[in-house]
Design a protein around this motif. Sequence first.
Motif, short mmCIF file in Angstrom:
data_model
loop_
_atom_site.label_atom_id
_atom_site.label_comp_id
_atom_site.label_asym_id
_atom_site.label_seq_id
_atom_site.Cartn_x
_atom_site.Cartn_y
_atom_site.Cartn_z
N GLN A 46 0.73 -1.35 -0.11
CA GLN A 46 0.14 0.02 -0.05
C GLN A 46 0.79 1.14 -0.12
O GLN A 46 2.10 1.22 0.00
CB GLN A 46 -0.94 -0.08 1.20
CG GLN A 46 -0.27 -0.10 2.53
CD GLN A 46 -0.95 -0.31 3.68
OE1 GLN A 46 -2.41 -0.22 3.59
NE2 GLN A 46 -0.83 -0.60 4.70
N ASP A 47 0.20 2.34 -0.16
CA ASP A 47 0.89 3.49 -0.05
C ASP A 47 1.89 3.85 -1.40
O ASP A 47 3.12 4.53 -0.81
CB ASP A 47 1.62 4.07 1.25
CG ASP A 47 2.01 5.44 1.58
OD1 ASP A 47 1.41 6.21 1.10
OD2 ASP A 47 3.08 5.56 2.20
N GLU A 67 3.45 5.05 -4.69
CA GLU A 67 3.41 6.57 -5.44
C GLU A 67 3.63 6.17 -7.07
O GLU A 67 4.67 5.32 -7.11
CB GLU A 67 4.71 7.46 -5.03
CG GLU A 67 4.81 8.74 -5.93
CD GLU A 67 5.87 9.66 -5.26
OE1 GLU A 67 6.00 10.78 -6.16
OE2 GLU A 67 6.69 9.31 -4.52
N ARG A 127 -7.15 1.08 -3.10
CA ARG A 127 -6.83 1.92 -2.16
C ARG A 127 -5.39 1.67 -1.82
O ARG A 127 -4.69 2.12 -0.78
CB ARG A 127 -7.58 2.13 -0.99
CG ARG A 127 -8.99 2.15 -1.18
CD ARG A 127 -9.53 3.58 -1.92
NE ARG A 127 -9.24 4.85 -1.11
CZ ARG A 127 -10.11 5.23 -0.16
NH1 ARG A 127 -11.02 4.91 -0.03
NH2 ARG A 127 -9.66 6.15 0.65
N SER A 168 -1.21 6.12 -3.22
CA SER A 168 -1.66 7.37 -2.33
C SER A 168 -1.28 8.62 -3.21
O SER A 168 -1.73 9.64 -2.83
CB SER A 168 -0.77 7.49 -0.96
OG SER A 168 0.72 7.48 -1.37
N ARG A 169 -0.37 8.41 -4.27
CA ARG A 169 0.08 9.68 -4.98
C ARG A 169 0.21 9.41 -6.37
O ARG A 169 0.82 8.15 -6.62
CB ARG A 169 1.42 10.26 -4.53
CG ARG A 169 1.80 11.84 -5.19
CD ARG A 169 2.81 12.52 -4.40
NE ARG A 169 2.96 13.81 -4.66
CZ ARG A 169 3.58 14.40 -5.79
NH1 ARG A 169 3.81 13.53 -6.99
NH2 ARG A 169 3.32 15.51 -6.09
N GLN A 200 -11.53 9.90 -5.84
CA GLN A 200 -10.50 10.06 -4.83
C GLN A 200 -9.97 11.34 -4.67
O GLN A 200 -9.65 11.87 -3.69
CB GLN A 200 -9.60 8.77 -5.05
CG GLN A 200 -10.05 7.43 -4.67
CD GLN A 200 -9.07 6.50 -4.52
OE1 GLN A 200 -7.79 6.39 -4.60
NE2 GLN A 200 -9.49 5.08 -4.76
N GLU A 243 -8.76 12.11 -1.00
CA GLU A 243 -7.98 10.78 -0.85
C GLU A 243 -6.85 10.31 -1.64
O GLU A 243 -5.97 9.25 -1.28
CB GLU A 243 -9.01 9.57 -1.05
CG GLU A 243 -10.44 9.89 -0.12
CD GLU A 243 -11.51 8.94 -0.46
OE1 GLU A 243 -11.05 8.09 -1.39
OE2 GLU A 243 -12.75 9.02 -0.09
N LEU A 244 -6.72 11.14 -2.71
CA LEU A 244 -5.61 10.95 -3.64
C LEU A 244 -4.78 12.33 -3.80
O LEU A 244 -5.18 12.93 -4.27
CB LEU A 244 -6.23 10.28 -4.71
CG LEU A 244 -4.84 9.69 -5.96
CD1 LEU A 244 -4.12 8.68 -5.51
CD2 LEU A 244 -5.95 9.42 -7.18
N ARG A 274 -3.60 18.10 -3.73
CA ARG A 274 -4.47 17.43 -2.91
C ARG A 274 -5.50 18.10 -2.13
O ARG A 274 -5.45 19.53 -1.78
CB ARG A 274 -3.85 16.80 -1.83
CG ARG A 274 -4.73 15.90 -0.86
CD ARG A 274 -3.80 15.26 0.47
NE ARG A 274 -3.16 14.21 0.01
CZ ARG A 274 -3.28 12.82 0.15
NH1 ARG A 274 -4.50 12.54 0.12
NH2 ARG A 274 -2.56 11.98 -0.50
#
Length: 255
Positions: free
Chosen positions: A46-47, A49, A69, A72-73, A88, A93-94, A136
């Motif tokens: 997760q998380d 980029e 999900r 994150s970027r 998102q 959220e993104l 964001r």
Amino acid sequence: MKSKVYSSAAEAVADIGDGASLAVGGFGLCGIPDALIEALAATSVQDLEVFSNNCGVDDHGLGILLSARRISRVTASYVGENKEFARQYLAGELEVELTPQGTLAERLRAGGAGIPAFFTPAGVGTPVSEGGMPWRYSADGSIAVASPPKETRAFGEKRYVLEEAINADYALVHALIGDTDGNLVFDKTAMNFNPLAAMAGRVCIAQVERLVEPGEIDPADVHLPGVFVKRVVHTGPQSKRIEKLTVTASAGAAS
């Protein structure tokens, strides 16, 4: 020397951990490393980029990781075919960095060539150079993180903006043919962002439709030399998917 060939896509992506950055090849759904993406989605990572021209569609390509999900970027130039991406992003959220397509391509190439930054005329006089683009949003719709202003400089009578190169922890790419040394051949427009993403990744993982022995690819036909590729996995023929289908009713058909 350790073999570059991995037995499966799952084995090839097994060490990609939380917070990793990925340069991902493909344009729309053309030439995307779908098997590697699916294998990564089967893990708990997760998380992430992501640097890619776009983020797939809702149920295919990078859209799978996005829907789960796991991202994150995103740094991309086109995001118009993914409703979950829009949801998102607008919900905060993104994080999204939009960049001109040619600039994205050159940032990836520069990263692979060891060039830390370059000047380009694309984006001068716009929020790309002046800053203020929403990276964001907050949940209430206000801008939580905005792009910073970039250095500009005049060369001759024209102004240019400084853009930094992209280097990613991993690159995920798709090729038509690859040999066991990592030399790759891309098919027509599937060449798009694949060679550039491959160059930008510190560890490049290539899924190939055909795996051959060294010497079977004419050196003149090699699009990307194996020096850039650390891992190769044979995934077989890729199922071609149409991103947006428009058809016309045949003459005389009932309305």
